[in-house]
Design an enzyme around this catalytic site. Structure first.
Site, PDB file in Angstrom:
ATOM      1  N   ASP A   8      15.821   9.343 -59.553  1.00 45.51           N
ATOM      2  CA  ASP A   8      16.279   9.364 -60.733  1.00 45.51           C
ATOM      3  C   ASP A   8      17.893   9.380 -60.666  1.00 45.51           C
ATOM      4  OD1 ASP A   8      16.781   9.799 -63.686  1.00 45.51           O
ATOM      5  OD2 ASP A   8      16.933  11.870 -63.350  1.00 45.51           O
ATOM      6  N   GLU A  67      14.358   4.593 -61.609  1.00 45.37           N
ATOM      7  CA  GLU A  67      14.632   4.406 -62.682  1.00 45.37           C
ATOM      8  C   GLU A  67      15.601   3.337 -63.384  1.00 45.37           C
ATOM      9  OE1 GLU A  67      13.631   7.797 -65.656  1.00 45.37           O
ATOM     10  OE2 GLU A  67      15.774   7.384 -66.445  1.00 45.37           O
ATOM     11  N   ASP A 139      16.026  16.862 -62.752  1.00 49.09           N
ATOM     12  CA  ASP A 139      16.354  15.638 -62.118  1.00 49.09           C
ATOM     13  C   ASP A 139      15.456  15.255 -60.933  1.00 49.09           C
ATOM     14  OD1 ASP A 139      18.833  14.808 -63.658  1.00 49.09           O
ATOM     15  OD2 ASP A 139      19.615  16.490 -62.935  1.00 49.09           O
TER      16      ASP A 139
END
Length: 174
Positions: A8, A67, A139
């Site tokens: 992420d 991502e 996160d």
């Protein structure tokens, strides 16, 4: 069996999650956050690159999932996020890992069942799915969700490939 490194990305905090996948089952191997502080952006990008490289050396993943950049209201933030993604992707590419990218909506859909889920819902589902004793940081949970999304995606592709092999002379054999 595969070991998936999920990322992420962030220009201030980059989350990572590592899972081992065997069929439809996931085993938690590790997760955490690379905290970047207030250094100038080039130094933060270097920290991301070095951090991801160390994680790759520690866990020896077989695949890498990250991502995608979301469309932010602030163009400067979106550019910095894109650069953070780039630093992480280069670390994976230098290690020879295949790189897969997923939208935030795809990740949330794979983990929570709706692409409109919030961070708390993702954290809760990751904690439950992986049977963790405590919720990982937001996160890190997002990075684990990216890894789960990738695992589900690969499993679906393998199932489709298996179905395609069963097609003989235009008929589906079961």
């Amino acid at each position: 069996m595969s070991i998936i490194l999920g990322i992420d990305p962030g220009s201030r905090v980059t989350g990572y999650g590592v899972l081992q996948q065997r069929g439809h089952r996931f085993e938690y191997l590790g997760s955490g956050c690379i905290r970047l502080g207030d250094a100038p952006l080039p130094e933060r990008l270097q920290v991301i690159y070095k951090g991801i490289t160390e994680i790759i050396q520690q866990f020896s993943p077989t695949t890498f999932a990250i991502e995608q950049v979301f469309l932010a209201h602030n163009a400067d933030s979106a550019l910095k996020l894109g650069q953070a993604r780039g630093a992480a992707i280069v670390a994976a590419a230098n290690a020879g890992l295949p790189v897969s990218e997923y939208s935030a909506r795809q990740v949330k859909q794979a983990v929570v069942g709706t692409g409109a889920a919030d961070k708390k819902q993702v954290q809760h589902m990751i904690t439950s799915m992986l049977k963790l004793a405590a919720s990982p940081q937001a996160d890190a949970a997002d990075a684990l969700a990216v890894a789960v999304c990738h695992g589900h995606s690969q499993q679906s592709l393998m199932s489709l490939a298996g179905q395609a092999r069963k097609v003989v002379r235009g008929r589906l054999r079961r």
